[in-house]
Design a protein around this motif. Structure first.
Motif, PDB file in Angstrom:
ATOM      1  N   ASN A 190       0.817  -1.218   0.000  1.00  0.00           N
ATOM      2  CA  ASN A 190       0.000   0.000   0.000  1.00  0.00           C
ATOM      3  C   ASN A 190       0.849   1.265   0.000  1.00  0.00           C
ATOM      4  O   ASN A 190       0.530   2.244  -0.687  1.00  0.00           O
TER       5      ASN A 190
ATOM      6  N   TRP B  94      -4.586   0.486  -7.896  1.00  0.00           N
ATOM      7  CA  TRP B  94      -4.351  -0.030  -6.540  1.00  0.00           C
ATOM      8  C   TRP B  94      -5.538  -0.822  -6.003  1.00  0.00           C
ATOM      9  O   TRP B  94      -5.354  -1.835  -5.313  1.00  0.00           O
TER      10      TRP B  94
ATOM     11  N   LYS C  10      -4.783  -4.172  -3.766  1.00  0.00           N
ATOM     12  CA  LYS C  10      -4.437  -3.738  -2.408  1.00  0.00           C
ATOM     13  C   LYS C  10      -4.467  -4.918  -1.445  1.00  0.00           C
ATOM     14  O   LYS C  10      -5.281  -5.843  -1.553  1.00  0.00           O
TER      15      LYS C  10
END
Length: 535
Positions: free
Chosen positions: A348, A374, A378
């Protein structure tokens, strides 16, 4: 800092914060991470935290074979309901015939601490404590427990634990763990008093306790005390280690002195046994950036990149952020591509660094695309990543866009942190909505992370001014009560914001400093020392 097997300095290899904040003394470390202003005037201040430096008699984990500890660690760290407790997991493992030994449990503790799962790590030790017939806990283990207690239950609980220990067990490790707890809580008087006791007992004969105290003074912006400790070390023939030099460089840089920093670097070059690591060059580069000396900064970043070793991700985060602060988008993208080709997965904080850099570069479309990249990869929904975009929306877009983004965060599984709520509060203040802003402030106080959160002084001032403009004394009084509950009114910087708005009575604890929001803790990768570049 994980306790290891020798008394010699360990080899630096990697770098919260923030501060967060504070490093562990002997047992473990918390880190600070580069956090830049997003879309606002760029102002660099420099702080540092203390790294893993010395080792004290624990077993050498790296020489042992990888056994079943990984499976047990995963079962603990991935518990859907942490309230069940570590004991239930370990008991179930043993019922299944997976009897664990101390080495495996210490390895599990190490990994949990590495990723800042301090409560779970403490529960592992408590499970061992209840089986003294099987597990002989050393002084090093006791120091680690003290450190974990301070992180999970606070300094007062750590002090109680220390007091209950027999004097025969209180060696330099135990004292060091307590010193670190004081530094983490910015308890200056207690830290200085304990440091003096350590000098008297002969426990301050090496750089580590001095490094920890210098970290405290860096947090308090008392750079002269850093110089005093360096002088003491040299007078007492206590050789500075690499971390001492990195902190010293940060202190000189925080004073805005490139010349002073370069003098420290010249001193370092005279010590053939110390080889500057990438942290050293990131420290120097950040100072040059602060002073607008971008050409020298870029050369330092090139030197930094040559110092990356092994599977260390943190240098890439720093490179991306520092190149972003220089405005070099080409290098930001190059480092990002190198990073992605080197590792199969990006944590992250890697995306946090990249999105932050793109926002600083003015590439909002690129930042939004990176955020979308992302989301499906994630490891967890870290609100700090989403806060970057939401903060930009609050400043540059209609409030509704930030509100809709906030709602999508929650729908996506995010648990808003204090920063998330404060961003919304800032938006409501701009829109002149006192009640909604006050409600967001309350939510920020109730959020679980980050611990020891304090509001931005600019938001405090803006809210009070709005209340005055609208003649809403009731909301202003409620706000002051909440500030008092947080402990903000013990700090002169906050009290000064109230001048002209309200009469403030200060309770106990006057003089403590709480404005340290620029130091944000990072993901729990093992690190040596972190340089914090804050707003």
């Amino acid at each position: 800092m994980i306790l290891q097997s020798t008394l010699s300095p360990s080899t630096p290899h990697s770098l919260s914060s923030t501060v967060s904040y504070c490093p562990s003394f002997f047992p473990s470390g918390s880190r600070s991470f580069i956090s830049f202003s997003n879309g606002r005037p760029f102002n660099l201040s420099i702080q540092c935290s203390v790294p893993q430096v010395y080792s004290y008699g624990t077993m050498d984990y790296e020489k042992r074979p990888m056994l079943k500890w990984v499976d047990i660690y995963k079962r603990i760290s991935l518990m859907e309901n942490p309230q069940i407790g570590v004991a239930s997991v370990l008991n179930q493992c043993e019922k299944e015939g997976k009897k664990v030994n101390k080495w495996e449990l210490c390895k599990i503790v190490r990994e949990l601490r590495k990723f800042k799962r301090f409560k779970l790590a403490l529960e592992v030790y408590e499970w061992m404590n209840n089986r003294i017939e099987r597990f002989r806990l050393s002084s090093s283990d006791t120091a680690i427990q003290l450190d974990l207690i301070a992180k999970v239950r606070g300094v007062s609980s750590a002090e109680d634990y220390f007091t209950r220990l027999p004097d025969t067990l209180k060696d330099k490790r135990i004292y060091g763990a307590l010193l670190n707890a004081y530094v983490g809580a910015k308890e200056r008087e207690k830290a200085e008093s304990l440091m003096e006791r350590m000098r008297t007992k002969g426990y301050a004969q090496h750089p580590l306790p001095f490094n920890v105290m210098m970290t405290l003074y860096m947090k308090l912006n008392d750079y002269d005390k850093v110089d005093e400790l360096i002088t003491e070390m040299k007078q007492r023939n206590i050789h500075l280690d690499l971390y001492s030099y990195n902190i010293w460089l940060s202190a000189r840089g925080s004073q805005g002195s490139a010349e002073g920093m370069e003098q420290v670097l010249d001193d370092l070059k005279l010590v053939p046994t110390i080889i500057p690591n990438w942290t050293t060059f990131s420290t120097i580069a950040s100072v040059y950036i602060k002073l607008g000396m971008f050409e020298k900064a870029e050369q330092c970043l090139k030197d930094l990149e040559t110092r990356i070793t092994g599977r260390d991700r943190m240098p890439y985060h720093y490179l991306i952020s520092l190149y972003g602060s220089i405005g070099n988008k080409e290098e930001v993208n190059r480092v990002w591509n190198t990073y992605k080709s080197t590792f199969s997965s990006i944590p992250n904080w890697g995306y946090h660094a990249m999105i932050s850099a793109l926002i600083r570069l003015g590439d909002i479309e690129g930042a939004e695309k990176m955020y979308e990249e992302w989301l499906p990869v994630k490891t967890s929904y870290d609100p700090k990543v989403a806060n970057l975009l939401m903060g930009w929306y609050i400043r540059e877009e209609p409030f509704e866009k930030a509100q809709n983004f906030f709602n999508s965060m929650i729908e996506g599984g995010a648990k808003p942190n204090s920063g998330s709520w404060e961003i919304l509060e800032e938006g409501h203040i701009k829109e002149g909505r006192i009640s909604e802003a006050l409600s967001c402030f309350r939510e920020a106080m109730l959020a679980e992370t980050p611990k020891n959160w304090y509001p931005k002084p600019s938001n405090v001032s803006a809210f009070l001014e709005l209340c005055d403009q609208e003649g809403d004394n009731a909301s202003k009084e409620d706000y002051i009560v909440l500030l008092r509950q947080l402990g903000c009114l013990q700090d002169e910087s906050y009290r000064s914001l109230l001048v002209g708005h309200v009469d403030v009575e200060v309770g106990e604890g006057e003089g403590k400093s709480f404005i340290d929001n620029g130091t944000e803790e990072t993901e729990g990768e093992e690190s040596d020392m972190l340089l914090s570049i804050a707003e």
